[in-house]
Each structure stands twice: as C-alpha cells, then as structure tokens.
Design a protein around this motif. Structure first.
Motif, PDB file in Angstrom:
ATOM      1  N   GLY A   3      66.550  93.480 121.863  1.00 39.09           N
ATOM      2  CA  GLY A   3      66.218  94.343 120.739  1.00 39.09           C
ATOM      3  C   GLY A   3      66.348  95.780 121.191  1.00 39.09           C
ATOM      4  N   GLU A  72      57.422  94.688 122.433  1.00 35.37           N
ATOM      5  CA  GLU A  72      58.842  94.745 122.078  1.00 35.37           C
ATOM      6  C   GLU A  72      59.655  93.690 122.834  1.00 35.37           C
ATOM      7  N   VAL A  75      59.516  90.876 120.527  1.00 39.52           N
ATOM      8  CA  VAL A  75      60.445  91.068 119.406  1.00 39.52           C
ATOM      9  C   VAL A  75      61.880  90.788 119.856  1.00 39.52           C
ATOM     10  N   GLY A  76      62.185  91.202 121.094  1.00 39.86           N
ATOM     11  CA  GLY A  76      63.522  90.957 121.631  1.00 39.86           C
ATOM     12  C   GLY A  76      63.828  89.470 121.762  1.00 39.86           C
ATOM     13  N   ARG A  78      62.456  87.099 120.049  1.00 38.92           N
ATOM     14  CA  ARG A  78      62.590  86.571 118.689  1.00 38.92           C
ATOM     15  C   ARG A  78      63.979  86.900 118.132  1.00 38.92           C
ATOM     16  N   ALA A  79      64.425  88.128 118.412  1.00 39.30           N
ATOM     17  CA  ALA A  79      65.732  88.542 117.888  1.00 39.30           C
ATOM     18  C   ALA A  79      66.833  87.619 118.402  1.00 39.30           C
ATOM     19  N   GLN A  80      66.710  87.205 119.676  1.00 40.51           N
ATOM     20  CA  GLN A  80      67.706  86.270 120.214  1.00 40.51           C
ATOM     21  C   GLN A  80      67.699  84.965 119.437  1.00 40.51           C
ATOM     22  N   ARG A 180      61.254  93.179 110.925  1.00 37.99           N
ATOM     23  CA  ARG A 180      61.661  93.699 112.224  1.00 37.99           C
ATOM     24  C   ARG A 180      60.898  92.992 113.344  1.00 37.99           C
ATOM     25  N   ARG A 181      59.637  92.749 113.131  1.00 42.33           N
ATOM     26  CA  ARG A 181      58.845  92.115 114.181  1.00 42.33           C
ATOM     27  C   ARG A 181      59.173  90.646 114.369  1.00 42.33           C
ATOM     28  N   GLY A 183      62.136  89.845 114.394  1.00 42.79           N
ATOM     29  CA  GLY A 183      63.365  89.966 115.171  1.00 42.79           C
ATOM     30  C   GLY A 183      64.633  89.984 114.338  1.00 42.79           C
TER      31      GLY A 183
END
Lengths: 366, 315, 259
Positions: A3, A72, A75-76, A78-80, A180-181, A183
């Motif tokens: 993220g 964060e 969050v990163g 989760r983004a993956q 956003r949270r 991700g």
C-alpha cells in the motif's frame, strides 16, 4: 507492495512491542501486530485471516516510537489480498455494493437522500444559491434507520441556528475511509475523485462530517488534503460558544463519553465533544478509565462493520460494563459505528444504560 | 387440429404438482391438451386432459432435453404439430424448454404467470426485474411457441372434464450425448425444516454469520426451527438443508416467521403455502409484504433482540 | 479446452422503485446503476478454474451497449483471456433472437468451444433461456442449473444439476456442450477496481451486433410493461418496538405454535 509503505521502511522497527501493547485486538484474537511487522519485513507473512482482525483504531501507529505505521502494514496486507481476489465473502459484498450503489450496504443510490423526508423543512442541494457549507451525510447515516437521526438532528440544529447549508443528496458517494482500510485502494480513489469533483464544482468551503471516519478521510487521505472538513462536534461547540444555540431544558443524567478512535486518537479531537456535553444544563459528565488517547476501540473500524471475526469478549461489552460500574446512565459518543456497537453490547448484556449520539442528547434540551 | 403439448415432470416416479399449471393454462387458452410423460401409471390424469401420451422411456431418459427433442419429432409425426409446448417452470422445464425452442426454431417464453386475450391478440405475462414489472409479450408469428409456466398461478377451469385417451408415444433412439447417472439426496441432518410447525427464517438481512446465533436463540425460545433463504445458505452461514425456496425445501408450517427476507420469487415459491406468514423487513417496499399475512417494518436485529428479552422475562 | 462464457451487464433494480416510460413500453433505467449479472460471476469463476486446470483459452462474450465492456473487463480481470462485445443500443429482450446472434458470432468468427457457460439466468429479464436456445441452435448437449462440475476428461463432462427439494442429479455429457451455472457452485473471486482498470489495457474485440443479425429475427415482442397491481398486502403491525414484539407473539400464540 504494502500500500503506502515500502518494506524498507520497516527496517527502522526495533520490535519494542508498544504496538502490540496498545492493540485492542491483541490477546483476544491471534493478531500480534509486532510479530506481523517482523514477518512482513522478512517477507514471510502468509496468513490470510489475521490481517482482518485489525479494527484500524490506529493506536499502534500513534504509539510507535520509530514511526513505522504498523496499522498501514495491515492495510498493505489487505490490499494484496484484495488484488488477488481472496477476501472474506461478506467483504466481497460490501465492496461490490460500494462499487455499484456507492454504499457498502448496497442500498439504492437513489434513496441516499431519503433521510431528509422527516426533518420538516426543505434541505437545499449544495449547488443551489451558492451555499458553501456542505453537510456530508455518508452511508450509515443515510440508510441505517438508527443512525438517520444524526443527519436529521444536525440539519435541525443548523436550521435553528440559521446556518445556511446544503447536501449533495444522490450525488454523494461513500467517503471511502473504510474502503481504503480494507485495502481497496482503487475503489477508494474512485470515490475520492467523485466527491472531490463535487466539492470543487459546488465550491464547497466547509464540510461538516457526521462520522469521524468521513472527517478523517477528507482531512488526511483525500488528495486535495481537504483541511476544510470539521466534525459536527466542532461545529456544535462553535455554535454554543457564539451563543447561537439556546438550551431550553435540562438533562439531569450522568453521561460517560466514549472517544471514537477516528475522532480522538487519530485526529486529536478530544475536547469539543466534551465541551458540548458539559454545556448541556444538568448533564454530569463522567470519564472512562481508558479515555482520550487511551480510549478502547469499539471494533467498528477497518471494515469490521462488515466482517465478524472469532474473538474473546467484544470491547463494546467491556465498555458497557465499565460504564455501569461508573454509575453512568448514558454512554454518549460521536460516531455511528461506536453508537451501533455500544448499543448492541448494551442490548446483548441487557444493561440498564442508554447509548446516545451527542446530537440526540443535545436535541433533548433544544 | 391444433393442441398444446404438455411435457410433464416426474421425480422418482411421482407426478409433480407443478404440471397442473401448464395444463390449466392450456385450458384457459382454449387448446386441447396432450400430456407427454415417461413410463408410469397416470390414472390421476383421467378427466383433466385430452390425451395422455406415455413415452417408452424411463424417467432418467425422459428428463433430458436431448431425448425430448427426438421424442417430439416422432410425436409430431404421430399426433401432428402442436401450437404450444408447455412445461412447468422448474429445474426440468428450464432444462428442456430453451433447448427445444432452439432446435425447433420456435419462440420461447419462460415463467409465464398470466395470460390475456384482447385487441392485440394473445398476451403472455411474465415478470421482469425481480417481480417489480410485468412484461406483456406477444408472439410475432402467431400461436406457435415453447413456454414454461409458473407454479400456482393459474386456476383450474372448473367445468372442464375431459374424456382422456391414453396413448403410447413412438419409441426413439436415445441420444448418447447426455446421460442421467443418478439422483443424489442432500445429506439429512438432525432437523427437518419441512416438519416444523414454526419456522423462524432469516434472509440476506442477517448480514453476517456472527448474527446467526441471535436468531438460533430466538427460534429456540419460541420452540421453532431456524431456516433461511438462499443467500444465507450460499454463504454457508446455515447448512443447505435449512434453505427454503425452489432450490431448497418447500415448507408449509403453521407459521412462517421471515426476518430480513426480501421475498425473491424463488424463496416465496418455497413458503407461500404456509398457514400464516409474518414478515419483518426494514424496507417497507420489500416484496415479501405482498405475500405475508402480517408485516412488521423493523430492523430484524433490533426486533429479535427485543423479542428475546421479552421471552426470557417470561421464562 | 476452449471455454466461452456469455456474460450480461444488467441494471441493479432490486432496491429501486421503477418507473414506466415511453407510453408504457419501457422501464426507466436512466438512474439505475448496472453491474455484472450475479449468476455470470459464478460462470466466469468456473471457467477460470477449468482453464487453469485443463489449459486452453477462456473467453468472455457480452452483448449490449458500450457500457457492457465493463463485463468483459471484469471477466478478464478474473482470469479470462479474450473478450468480445457485440455492441447494440437496441433492447434485445427475445432470448431466441439473442441466442441466434451469439450463434452467428461463434460461427462467423470461427470461435470453437469445448464448453460454453452461461449464468443460470439474467437478473433483468429472468428468461434463463439464452444458453439453452443456443445449444439447440448449435445442436450440442445442454444442461441447466449446474451446481457442480465434477470431472472433465475424455471429451466428457460429469456434472451435478440442482433440482427441487434438496435433490440433485448427476449427469454425464459429451463435449462440446453448453452449461448454465447456478449460484453457489463456487466462490467467485473479488475483482478490484485496479484489476478492472488494468484489464482495460487488454485487447478486446468490439463488434456490431447488427453484423450478426442474419436470420436472427425477433419472434417475441414486448408490447407493454406495467407495475404489477399491489397484491392484498400484509396487515402491518405498527407501534413501537414493544408493540411490534407483542403483536407477533400474539399471533404465534393464536396459531398455537408458541404457548
């Protein structure tokens, strides 16, 4: 890869454990944020469940002496998973709904202004008469019958105090803070761009956010770096100080205030909500043992409103129990997620205590 | 002479009730009705149709669009070409009707729920957009079509009593490209929702798995059984065996207490014959209120909480 | 394995109060958001898994306005390789006609498939027919309401069809075949907004449906739409939460299911 963070940023971590020490999910779930940071740094984090336990309260990031931003890292991760398409099914729905209907609950976008029906006066669209103050409703307040009272109450207060304001109505879209949270950065960007385009088109000079989550997104995460957003408690305190709200009654109750994470610890707004409550005649304000920066998260953030996880006792229950022990009659808060979670907890515990949004308390005496 | 050919469904040898709707529609349209069936005994049909045509096929061979089309070709040779081929709107009808329409080059209307005849000719009604709209359809080239008919929408034309002829369909060579292997029963678990007097049924509004225990408790306190609509079972929040609806179980409890169920037709079809339906939904325009006897506009979680409180107090 | 999925871009009307326009001939969808037909997401997921296991190429084909390109992009983002959009501004509701156009496309463009998947039905018109009609037109085997694909080997597919009352049937078919997919057959993967955006860079074919109309005449005409007359509605139990609860309990007691 992570993220907003790069893996190299994590080298500064000294594994001191302040993050885990302050985490409201540590111990009750298998989330150990210190270990997560370590494993991510060495590239051997694989678990797909644990990152969803974080409720994005932000305590770890605030307390971190090395400015690592552990929340964060979550969050990163989760983004993956979002990009890989492997997310829990209830989150799948929330994200799809937000994409299609612009709110995580999938309610019709065309009914986003339905809450205005019962306020008793016409609420103008922001584009009319070059109104510059925008009342930003956002999703839970627009659709959840329990939370709809919040925009209605604020509208009534503004109306009574003769503050001109408008709404975006059906043009409004979710602020994206939770998106956003979770991700989903692409969706967040889409929502941000749509809202920012409207802020610009209608020359909005001030945004009144009802939820601390929205305010946080506008202030800290929108690219425009929108400093014009205020939380409604800030506005109320302003109006009270200016003598524009006249109290007619008295609220003779013992009230304990619960700091929402996104209002308090993440944005430093501790005093305004308290000042508003203290200004109410008759009201006796009490404090939790964990308050202000140390306030205990209700667990409604970070997508947790759409996703239940296995855990020990809910923090909401702990909160309600403590409020009872304090002898409080009312728990007041200023965030719709806190409101719902604490009220749920009070209902489950069969607790003799009211859970109220600050506007509801205020309306009793106006 | 023109007629309608009804291709009927049997399951495990049992003549299905849904077959009567195409039959009644045929009566309403005013066509003689021929019913095509797999091997079996169909005495119950005496008096209700003009011909019972029994095909020399076992049920598994008959319930197969590829064999049906071969059977139709032979049947047309023997009995002439029908004006309408009608089937019940079910897993069989929807398997066979489109395929038959494609092979014959005939128009198809599925899930027919109404019929009228006026200046514009014959109009078939079918719902669109999740029951929110009725579409009125006309056949551009006159009465020759394949249709499936919704269950329970057409009444019996009271005075129709027919002299029913029993005939045999010509034999066919089976199409080797699709074979029925076997039926598979859903695993039977401890509760049988079809036998409960009170079903507390939860739908999409339950929102997440973690909320299920609340409604389990409500059902237990009321002495009922917890069931659900399809979205809940799809997400494995409750076992499939608890699912009410066309693709799940059809239930007829004394009271069907639906919470957070919007009322998709698939679900309604599985519970509409309950003695009393009580629906709780926070959306006052939820379709389920059109089928319910009693409606409560309320958030299901709030209501359940309160009910549980009251019930606990009484104990 | 060449696997083709037909996917539809549909209005999300479940929550809307629909209005009739055009002198009773059409439904006002101007303000209604569109999305991928829910059944089709399951069909695409199944196709992606099949291609992954057996190799080959997955296709997503859609028909509709240029917005329906999003259906292609979502299909590609989920893992299919090729996308074809048959563009038309006409509201082609007759499933026979739609299937005929798809048949023309497959034949004229030489798209050969081992397996063609469709969703069990489309959310908008609920005809549940396009795949079946197409199978009939192409004279290939067909099975609908498929809730499980157990095996694909030796030019055959073994699958489970969902019947009523918790019953399923196991069926074996020869390939090539057309199969319509029920929801619940799998768990479709999430497609991120970024994923859909990057799928926009993949090559897709944009063709005009008008070029594939040969012989594809509409046999069915939608002459009118109407809002169904309100049925005998429910008796509403109003009042506050306590009133609602006691109202319900009274009915349960009256019916003798709760004492």
């Amino acid at each position: 890869m992570l993220g907003l963070l790069k893996r190299e940023d994590l080298f500064a971590c000294i594994q001191c454990g302040k993050c885990t020490g302050s985490c409201p999910e540590a111990g009750k779930t298998s989330l150990n944020i210190r270990v997560m940071v370590r494993k991510v740094l060495f590239g051997d984090w694989e678990d797909k469940e644990v990152p969803w336990f974080c409720s994005s309260c932000g305590a770890c990031t605030i307390r971190c002496p090395r400015d690592i931003k552990p929340s964060e890292v979550v969050v990163g991760l989760r983004a993956q998973m979002v990009e890989e398409g492997e997310i829990p099914s209830s989150l799948y729905r929330a994200l799809e709904n937000t994409l299609v209907q612009k709110n995580p609950w999938g309610r019709s976008r065309n009914k986003r202004d339905a809450w205005t029906a019962e306020v008793g006066f016409e609420i103008p669209f922001i584009g009319e008469d070059t109104l510059e103050t925008l009342l930003f409703t956002c999703c839970v307040q627009a659709y959840d019958p329990r939370c709809m009272v919040i925009p209605r109450n604020i509208a009534k207060v503004l109306h009574a105090a003769q503050v001109p304001f408008g709404i975006l109505g059906r043009k409004e879209v979710c602020c994206g803070n939770e998106i956003r949270r979770v991700g989903e950065f692409g969706l967040f960007k889409q929502l941000m761009e749509e809202n920012e385009a409207n802020f610009e088109r209608y020359q909005v000079s001030r945004i009144i956010a009802l939820s601390p989550h929205c305010m946080n997104a506008f202030k800290n995460e929108y690219e425009g770096g929108d400093k014009k957003a205020v939380h409604y408690t800030q506005l109320l305190w302003e109006l009270i100080q200016e003598g524009r709200l006249i109290f007619k009654g008295s609220y003779d109750k013992r009230v304990v205030y619960h700091d929402p994470c996104f209002l308090g610890k993440q944005n430093g707004i501790f005093d305004e909500p308290r000042e508003v409550l203290k200004a109410i005649p008759g009201l006796q304000l009490m404090e939790f043992s964990r308050s202000r920066e140390n306030s205990l998260c209700c667990e409604g953030g970070g997508g947790r409103m759409f996703l239940d996880v296995e855990m020990g006792e809910r923090n909401g229950h702990k909160r309600v129990k403590e409020a009872l022990a304090l002898g409080a009659q009312v728990i007041a808060t200023a965030c719709p997620f806190c409101l719902l979670n604490l009220e749920d907890a009070a209902a489950v515990l069969d607790a003799d205590i009211e859970v109220r949004d600050i506007t509801e308390v205020l309306m009793e005496v106006l | 002479m023109s007629y309608s050919l009804i291709i009927a469904e049997t399951r495990k040898g049992e003549f299905q009730e849904g077959n009567f709707d195409p039959l009644y529609l045929s009566d309403i349209v005013g066509l003689p009705s021929y019913i095509l069936l797999p091997e079996g005994e169909y005495g119950i049909l005496r008096g209700s149709c003009d011909k019972v045509i029994v095909a020399p096929l076992k049920e598994g061979e008959f319930l197969n669009p590829l064999n049906i089309i071969r059977l139709l070709e032979r049947t047309f040779q023997a009995f002439g070409e029908p004006s309408a081929i009608l089937l019940p709107h079910c897993s069989f009808g929807i398997d066979v009707a489109p395929y038959v329409a494609g092979r014959l080059g005939w128009p198809i209307i599925t899930d027919i729920s109404g019929f009228c005849r006026g200046e514009e000719g014959e109009i078939f009604i079918k719902t669109l957009y999740s029951e929110k709209i009725n579409g009125h359809f006309r056949l551009k080239e006159g009465m020759r079509f394949v249709g499936t008919v919704r269950k329970g929408v057409f009444p019996k034309v009271a005075e129709v009593v027919k002299e029913t002829l029993f005939e045999e369909a010509p034999s066919i060579e089976k199409d080797p490209r699709r074979d029925f292997i076997e039926y598979i029963e859903e695993e039977i678990e401890d509760v049988d929702i079809t036998k409960a007097d009170l079903l507390v049924s939860v739908g999409r509004g339950v929102k997440e798995k973690g909320n299920i225990p609340l409604f389990e408790e409500l059902a237990a306190l009321l002495g009922g059984v917890l069931s659900c609509s399809r979205p809940v079972a799809d997400r494995a929040w409750l076992p499939k065996a608890r699912q009410v609806g066309t693709s799940g179980k059809t239930v007829r409890p004394k009271v069907y207490f639906a919470l957070g169920i919007s009322g998709a037709f698939q679900h309604i079809a599985g519970m509409k014959d309950s003695d009393v339906i009580i629906a709780v939904n926070k959306d006052p325009s939820a379709p389920i209120f059109q089928y319910a006897h009693y409606g409560v506009v309320e958030d299901m979680h709030r209501l359940a909480q309160k009910m549980i409180e009251n019930l606990r107090d009484q104990k | 394995m060449e696997v083709v999925v037909l996917a539809k871009w549909v209005p999300t009307t479940q929550e809307e109060e629909l209005k009739i326009i055009d002198e009773g001939r059409s439904v006002d969808l101007e303000e209604v958001p569109f999305r991928m037909n829910e059944w089709d997401t399951y069909a695409i997921e199944e196709a992606v898994r099949i291609v992954k296991e057996h190799g080959g190429v997955g296709w997503v084909i859609s028909m509709g306005s240029e917005d329906a390109d999003t259906a292609l992009r979502r299909g590609i983002a989920m893992g299919l390789e090729r996308g074809v959009l048959l563009e038309t501004e006409e509201d082609l509701i007759d499933p026979f006609q739609r299937a005929f156009i798809f048949k023309n496309l497959l034949q004229k463009k030489g798209i050969k498939f081992d397996l063609l998947l469709t969703g069990g039905q489309a959310e908008d018109d609920e005809f549940a027919s396009t795949g079946g009609v197409l199978a009939g037109l192409l004279e290939v085997p067909y099975a609908s309401m498929v809730i499980g694909i157990e095996e694909i080997s030796g030019g055959e597919i073994t699958l489970l069809r969902e019947l009523e009352g918790g019953l399923m049937e196991r069926v074996k078919m020869a390939l090539p075949a057309v199969v319509s997919i029920q929801t619940g057959i799998n768990e479709p993967r999430y497609v991120s907004v970024t994923g859909v955006l990057s799928a926009a860079k993949k090559e897709r074919d944009f063709l005009s449906a008008a070029d594939f109309m040969e012989g594809a005449k509409g046999l069915l005409q939608l002459i009118r739409v109407e809002i169904p007359p309100p049925k005998e509605g429910a008796e509403i139990i109003g009042g506050d939460l306590d009133g609602k609860v006691s109202g319900i309990l009274n009915i349960l007691k009256e019916k003798g299911v709760y004492k």
